[in-house]
Structure formats: structure tokens, C-alpha cells
Design a protein around this motif. Structure first.
Motif, PDB file in Angstrom:
ATOM      1  N   UNK A 157       5.774 -14.805  10.045  1.00 42.87           N
ATOM      2  CA  UNK A 157       5.515 -15.399   8.734  1.00 42.87           C
ATOM      3  C   UNK A 157       4.359 -14.674   8.056  1.00 42.87           C
ATOM      4  N   UNK A 158       3.344 -14.377   8.847  1.00 34.78           N
ATOM      5  CA  UNK A 158       2.169 -13.725   8.278  1.00 34.78           C
ATOM      6  C   UNK A 158       2.503 -12.342   7.727  1.00 34.78           C
ATOM      7  N   UNK A 159       3.256 -11.565   8.499  1.00 33.93           N
ATOM      8  CA  UNK A 159       3.529 -10.213   8.001  1.00 33.93           C
ATOM      9  C   UNK A 159       4.501 -10.241   6.829  1.00 33.93           C
ATOM     10  N   UNK A 160       5.300 -11.291   6.757  1.00 35.10           N
ATOM     11  CA  UNK A 160       6.132 -11.433   5.559  1.00 35.10           C
ATOM     12  C   UNK A 160       5.238 -11.810   4.383  1.00 35.10           C
ATOM     13  N   UNK A 161       4.311 -12.714   4.665  1.00 32.53           N
ATOM     14  CA  UNK A 161       3.373 -13.131   3.645  1.00 32.53           C
ATOM     15  C   UNK A 161       2.525 -11.969   3.143  1.00 32.53           C
ATOM     16  N   UNK A 162       2.140 -11.127   4.081  1.00 31.67           N
ATOM     17  CA  UNK A 162       1.271 -10.016   3.710  1.00 31.67           C
ATOM     18  C   UNK A 162       1.994  -9.004   2.843  1.00 31.67           C
ATOM     19  N   UNK A 163       3.302  -9.140   2.768  1.00 28.82           N
ATOM     20  CA  UNK A 163       4.046  -8.225   1.931  1.00 28.82           C
ATOM     21  C   UNK A 163       4.514  -6.989   2.676  1.00 28.82           C
ATOM     22  N   UNK A 164       4.200  -6.943   3.942  1.00 26.03           N
ATOM     23  CA  UNK A 164       4.596  -5.768   4.709  1.00 26.03           C
ATOM     24  C   UNK A 164       6.113  -5.671   4.813  1.00 26.03           C
ATOM     25  N   UNK A 204      14.991  -7.325   8.824  1.00 26.61           N
ATOM     26  CA  UNK A 204      14.018  -7.235   9.910  1.00 26.61           C
ATOM     27  C   UNK A 204      14.739  -7.070  11.231  1.00 26.61           C
ATOM     28  N   UNK A 205      14.104  -6.276  12.063  1.00 28.03           N
ATOM     29  CA  UNK A 205      14.745  -5.768  13.258  1.00 28.03           C
ATOM     30  C   UNK A 205      14.128  -6.401  14.507  1.00 28.03           C
ATOM     31  N   UNK A 250       4.141  -2.927  -0.573  1.00 25.03           N
ATOM     32  CA  UNK A 250       4.136  -1.569  -0.050  1.00 25.03           C
ATOM     33  C   UNK A 250       4.523  -1.562   1.412  1.00 25.03           C
ATOM     34  N   UNK A 251       5.335  -0.627   1.773  1.00 25.91           N
ATOM     35  CA  UNK A 251       5.504  -0.405   3.196  1.00 25.91           C
ATOM     36  C   UNK A 251       6.889  -0.563   3.761  1.00 25.91           C
ATOM     37  N   UNK A 252       7.000  -0.128   4.993  1.00 25.95           N
ATOM     38  CA  UNK A 252       8.175  -0.259   5.838  1.00 25.95           C
ATOM     39  C   UNK A 252       9.485   0.103   5.159  1.00 25.95           C
ATOM     40  N   UNK A 253       9.636   1.380   4.779  1.00 22.58           N
ATOM     41  CA  UNK A 253      10.943   1.784   4.300  1.00 22.58           C
ATOM     42  C   UNK A 253      11.949   1.829   5.449  1.00 22.58           C
TER      43      UNK A 253
END
Lengths: 230, 230
Positions: free
Chosen positions: A21-28, A35-36, A224-227
Motif C-alpha cells: 500500500x505504501x509503495x502504491x501510495x508513494x507513487x512508485x 504489479x509482479x 515517476x518510476x518502474x517502467x
DNA sequence: CCGATCCGTACTGTCAACACTTATGGGGCG
DNA sequence: CGCCCCATAAGTGTTGACAGTACGGATCGG
């Protein structure tokens, strides 16, 4: 004794749930992106099992959508989704507020009033103030464990996500304070009908505000991130 | 192609979720008793993995309670629990009804009216009638996918369980029909406020009835079976 | 040159085994 | 005789590997 006991003594899946949840929240991880399981497992240094459970719970609360054998996707932050979520919240938290008006002890009400004013002062003077969540407190006081669990547990994670989009501006914060105060007043006066009505108006207003800023296309945080899997 | 495709093409965990709900509903596993992952796995001829996911979902909807490393327990059917559930339902389905009054197409409303009357006739004449669920139809029409998912999905499983306790008697069935009819009338008249209000009254009444029969200690279904693992 | 088909890859679904934690029962001590 | 402590066992949490499915690209035919 074990490494698990050091931190929280909670199962890995539970912690992973929060972390994801946090990394989704962070926008990552951008809304709409996939998601894998394996990648997450590797990232957090655990096996796929706990990750799988966490992802499953994420699906349970509707933060990600998934169909058999297809990759899990973080739900998009479309206006429609937000409105739906807030409608649900309006219903549930309205009821919670009604019940709080019936069940909340006078002591707790007084304490909440004090905290509310204290919080107002703190952000008036510019201090960040410790986390004060009026809504959580109301919900907690409603006495209905199922509603508490839903609103302060799973759904709360979603609200956090959506809240990213439109941080409250000063004007709304003041308005919110006033509305909170009125709601609490209704509770103290033991007027469940009014308390529910006001809470619902309060949430509907917040929702409307959210939708407005959304239509205006204001925030659109960078995501931003994780293409790929970098 | 595969054996899975023959039946449903849905993951095992999904099917297990339903099956476990069913055996809880059937009374084979008593409320308050524990359920064993390994035993369930063996019973359904699968591994513990899918069982675990199903149990996890069961926990997610609050049908079973569980803390880390402690055995999962089916929630007890105490009056308090039932009341809490119905409060939640009142809030959610009230909102659903309001939204249905705003969103339901006239065609669908007409169809629902027809089905409602058809159903009334069928049980008046003693026929079992095909499964007709007025509430599900209303919820479905509300347009809020999140509420639909919650009410017709997970929570519905809980209502089924509680419904076992007090089967409707004839008098209530008639009263329920009349209330349904009035609710639908409000929807057709596009009166969201009234529709919500009536739906809430309707559910509150059902809840009160449930609590009454419960206090009287009437049903107490036999819950025969499974003292240990025999 | 474009489209369809076939194949490889990546990922999810499932499984059986291992590690850890909590309850339960018996024995020793007060 | 009752209480506390410790060994045993049952059950959950976690792991790594295997099987099946959907997507992407290369190849072949039109």
C-alpha cells in the motif's frame, strides 16, 4: 526470539500488505500499471506466498483488480472510482456518526472536543501537530466493530491513496474544522439524526471538492518510476 | 481443455471460498468452532495453499476471526454481531437504494416490478419460485461498483448465514412484499430521499425481527456434527 | 507489405515440505 | 492438593519448485 518477534510479531503477509500500500501510495507503482508477485517477493526478500496473500487482500479491498491468470493491476484513479468510494464512505461513516451519537461516552466526547481544538490551534500556529484524525475517532466511537474494521481498516488505505490527489488547501481545512465542530456538537447533544446528516454532508462536500480539483486536472502527481522492473 | 476449464475456469481458491461458506451455512461447522486448514485441504482434495487463500478471504469479510498463529474460528452468531451487520447493511443498502432511484433505467424498473409481482404470485400459489432477490436487484441497479461488490458479493455470504437463524414467516413475507413494493414505487418516482429512507426502515425492521426471534431463543439450529475430526 | 499462426517467455496457480509458534498434558515443587 | 514449569504435539507461517496459461514476437503464407 525470532527475527519476526523483534519487529511486530505479525505475519509477513500483513506487513507486506501495508508495505505494498505504501509503495502504491508513494507513487512508485502507477495506478493502472501491473504489479509482479515475483518482483515484489524479491524486493522484500520474502517468498511469493506472503506476497500472494497481501496481493489477495489488496484485491479484497478493491485497490487492485485481477482476473484469473492475468496480471494484477492497480486500480486507476478515475473520477468515477473516487466518487464511488466516497459514496460508500458517506453511507458508512454517516451511520458510524449516528451510532457514535448514541454510544460515545461523554468523557470521550469531551476529550475529542479538546483534541479537535488543540489540533486547530496547532495548525493555526503552523505546527505540524501529531496525527489527529477526527474521522477515525468518530468511527472508533460508533461501537460497531464491523464498521470500524471496514472504515478504519481496509477502506482507510484507499482513502489515503485518493487523498494524495488533492491535498487540502487552507480554506478547506478551516471549513472542515467548522464542520467537524458542528458534527461533534450534534454528538454531544445526542442527536443521532443530525449527526448522521451532517457527517454525510461533510463527506459529500469533500467528495465534491475532490471531483472538482480532479476535473480541473490540477495535481496529476508525477508517478515517476518502474517502467519495467527497475 | 484442462480439467479446470470444464467447470468454471476459476481458481481453486475462489471455489473453495464458496464451498467453505456453504459448509458453514449447512451447519456442519458450528459458529465459534475452529477450522483446520489441513483438514479442509484434505477434504477438498487440494493443497493447503488455495485453502489458505480462501480462509484469508473469509477473514476479510469477517466470517471468521483469526489472529497470528492462532486457529481460525467461525464467528459466533451472537445477537450483537447480527445487529452490527445489519447496521452496516442498512447504511450501505440505503445508499444503494438512493443511487438506484437516481440511476435505474425505467425499463429495468418496470422489469423489476413485473418480477416482484410475479414472485408474489408464485409464493401465494405455493410454488417455490425461482430465486428472486429484490435486494440484489436494487443493489445491482445502483451503479456503484464498489457497493455492488460489497453488498452482493462478500457481505451477501454473511447475510445468508444469518438468515438461517430466522426463516421468514408468512406474515413477515407479506409485509416484506409490501415494503418492497413501496420502495420500488419511490424509485420509479425518482425520489432518492424517500427510497433510501424506506429501504433503511425496511432493513431495520428485518433486523429488529431477527433480534426478537433471537432473544426468544427460538431457532437454535442443531449444528450437528464435527466435534473433533470424526 | 500485411495478416495469421506458431512458438517462446514470463507470470500466475498449485503443490509438498520445512520452520516456527502456540496450545496441551504430565511432572516437580511449594 | 494446587500451581508453575517444561516437553510434546498440533497447526500455522513460509519456502522453493513444478504445472498451466496468457502475452509478445518471429516466421510463414497470402
Amino acid at each position: 526470539m525470532s527475527v519476526a518477534a523483534e519487529r511486530d510479531a505479525q505475519p509477513l503477509g500483513e506487513k507486506l500488505f501495508q508495505q505494498i500500500v505504501d509503495i502504491i501510495n508513494s507513487g512508485e507503482i502507477a495506478p493502472g500499471s501491473e504489479l509482479n508477485e515475483a518482483a515484489l517477493a524479491q524486493r522484500f526478500g520474502v517468498s511469493r506466498g506472503p506476497v500472494r496473500e497481501a496481493v489477495r487482500r489488496l484485491q479484497g479491498i478493491g485497490l487492485i483488480s485481477r482476473e484469473p491468470y492475468m496480471r494484477a493491476r492497480v486500480i486507476s484513479l478515475e473520477t468515477r472510482e473516487v466518487i464511488e468510494l466516497f459514496q460508500m464512505r458517506e453511507a458508512l461513516e454517516g451511520m458510524a456518526c449516528r451510532l457514535a451519537a448514541e454510544n460515545m461516552s461523554s468523557e470521550e466526547a469531551a476529550r475529542l472536543l479538546a483534541d479537535l481544538e488543540s489540533d486547530r490551534n496547532s495548525w493555526t500556529t503552523g505546527q505540524p501537530s501529531r496525527a489527529f484524525d477526527f474521522h477515525s475517532r468518530i468511527v472508533e466511537a460508533c461501537g460497531n466493530r464491523r464498521i470500524i474494521e471496514s472504515l478504519n481498516g481496509d477502506l482507510h488505505q484507499l482513502f489515503r491513496l485518493y487523498r494524495r490527489k488533492s491535498g487540502m488547501d487552507r480554506a478547506r481545512k478551516i471549513a472542515a474544522y467548522q464542520e467537524h465542530w458542528q458534527i461533534l456538537r450534534a454528538i454531544i447533544n445526542r442527536d443521532p439524526e443530525l449527526a448522521e446528516s451532517m457527517m454525510r454532508s461533510h463527506i459529500a462536500r469533500a467528495s465534491a471538492n475532490l471531483a472538482r480539483t480532479d476535473d480541473a486536472g490540477v495535481p496529476q502527481i508525477n508517478w515517476s518510476g518502474t517502467p519495467g522492473q527497475g
